[in-house]
Scaffold this active site. Sequence first.
Site, PDB file in Angstrom:
ATOM      1  N   HIS A   1     -10.143 -20.548 -32.086  1.00  8.11           N
ATOM      2  CA  HIS A   1      -9.904 -21.711 -32.962  1.00  8.11           C
ATOM      3  C   HIS A   1      -8.595 -22.408 -32.605  1.00  8.11           C
ATOM      4  CE1 HIS A   1     -13.022 -19.854 -35.533  1.00  8.11           C
ATOM      5  NE2 HIS A   1     -12.367 -18.731 -35.269  1.00  8.11           N
TER       6      HIS A   1
ATOM      7  N   SER B   1       5.007 -43.065 -17.318  1.00  9.95           N
ATOM      8  CA  SER B   1       4.608 -44.146 -18.212  1.00  9.95           C
ATOM      9  C   SER B   1       5.345 -45.409 -17.801  1.00  9.95           C
ATOM     10  CB  SER B   1       4.964 -43.769 -19.654  1.00  9.95           C
ATOM     11  OG  SER B   1       5.086 -44.940 -20.442  1.00  9.95           O
TER      12      SER B   1
ATOM     13  N   LYS C   1       8.182 -39.757 -19.995  1.00  9.76           N
ATOM     14  CA  LYS C   1       6.827 -39.212 -19.929  1.00  9.76           C
ATOM     15  C   LYS C   1       6.453 -38.646 -18.559  1.00  9.76           C
ATOM     16  CE  LYS C   1       3.953 -39.399 -22.646  1.00  9.76           C
ATOM     17  NZ  LYS C   1       3.134 -40.553 -23.045  1.00  9.76           N
TER      18      LYS C   1
ATOM     19  N   GLU D   1      -6.886 -34.978 -17.202  1.00 10.40           N
ATOM     20  CA  GLU D   1      -7.533 -35.853 -18.203  1.00 10.40           C
ATOM     21  C   GLU D   1      -8.714 -36.591 -17.576  1.00 10.40           C
ATOM     22  OE1 GLU D   1      -4.411 -37.770 -21.160  1.00 10.40           O
ATOM     23  OE2 GLU D   1      -3.623 -37.721 -19.142  1.00 10.40           O
TER      24      GLU D   1
END
Length: 472
Positions: free
Chosen positions: A167, A288, A294, A301
Amino acid sequence: MADSTDKKAGPQITWGGRFSEPTDAFVARLNASVGFDQRLYAQDIAGSQAHARMLAAQGVISAEDAAAITAGLEAVKADIDAGDFDWSVALEDVHMNVEHRLTARIGAAGGRLHTARSRNDQVATDLRLWVLDFIDAQVLPRLDALQGVLIQAAEEHGQAILPGYTHLQRAQPVLLAHHLLAYVEMLDRDRGRFADCRRRAAESPLGCAALAGTPFPIDRAATAKALGFDRPAANSLDAVGDRDFAVEFASAASLCMVHLSRLSEELVVWSSQEFGFIELGDAFATGSSIMPQKKNPDIPELVRGKTGRVFGDLVALLTVLKGLPLAYNKDLQEDKEALFDAADTVRDSLEAMIRLLPATTWRADRMRAACDAGFVTATDVADYLANKGVPFREAHHVVGRLVGWCIAEQRPLTALTLAEFQRFHSAFAEDILRAVTVEASVAARTSQGGTAPLRVAEALAAAKARLAARHG
Ligand code: ARG
């Protein structure tokens, strides 16, 4: 491309006899598959050469014609390899483009190549050959390579202990090697599925002709063997309309992408500041345009995101086949883009992981800190009491209260004194202080397939042996 001479060229060399008008230009474009099926030219030419040789061996065409055809096709292939080939939309597909060029080159003999076959068995043959080659040359070696880098990481950093999750809540400590080897298992199953797809794809449709077979005395076993198939397909109607192998490939690719997407998700989560279990190599991350701090995990992804398109390809293929009457229908031309997309996507996604994993820094310190803060050995404390004769249900309850107290006191389980343990149950003795450590927890899980270092070392050795056996 599709100039006016071209527009006439198509009907003239093929079905022109039946037609009095050239194909409408829009229809020609819609109907054409050459934009994407030119990718099959090597398979198409190999299939035609095998067919011509067989026709000569069977006395259907002369040996001279067969020689002219095979040599001519070799020259056409060299032209295409060299980029010296104008693919014509008016000639619809790879098959007619190649045949047209052959006939332009060698004259009348080229016109005999299509004896005893049809584009229906031809395209089914080409596509099967392409799938077999793609599995052998692109997929299976990358499955091995990805297992190789996972195994290497498991060997180099595998003693690190991190929380295993259920979980997405910290559950029990596990070795990093154990976690990485879980993916090796998934990839083993992927290999099995692609190999299984390969087995059924290795039947030759060549010689089934349009749908019913041919009256010419052909030798289908010979062309099947020459092309590397295991055997000729049994039923001509089935063979020209069957694309199960494409569905099976896309299905195997889909499950493989599921596995890569799960790995990707973990890499994304683990590279977050919240986890910090890994740092991706700079070459595999992006920045970024606005936020200077970043470092984004774009590659995992993207792999996660590309999983959806492979599912889409699978559903597209299934839908093309659904309710299709026997035998060949033009709908089947829609098989290629989905198949190629699934293939390219799974290949590139595997490749991305093969390159990214070795450039990843594994932060054993952060993994360990997450264990220490996570009450991940609470089960071990309950097991400890159970071993002392306390019924497990009661032990579970006792340790629940203990953890609740620790949370309120902001103390990790490993910082408690024996006296503190004993406040919760009198069965606690000195050895609880060892049993509550993550090392003891991991070491205790010696059941088959468990995370104890001994078991993991065996699993690692077995995984290495399987990989080596394939390359030995
Ligand atoms: N381009 C066609 C395809 O991909 C080749 C087979 C055409 N056959 C036909 N009967 N029109 O399916």
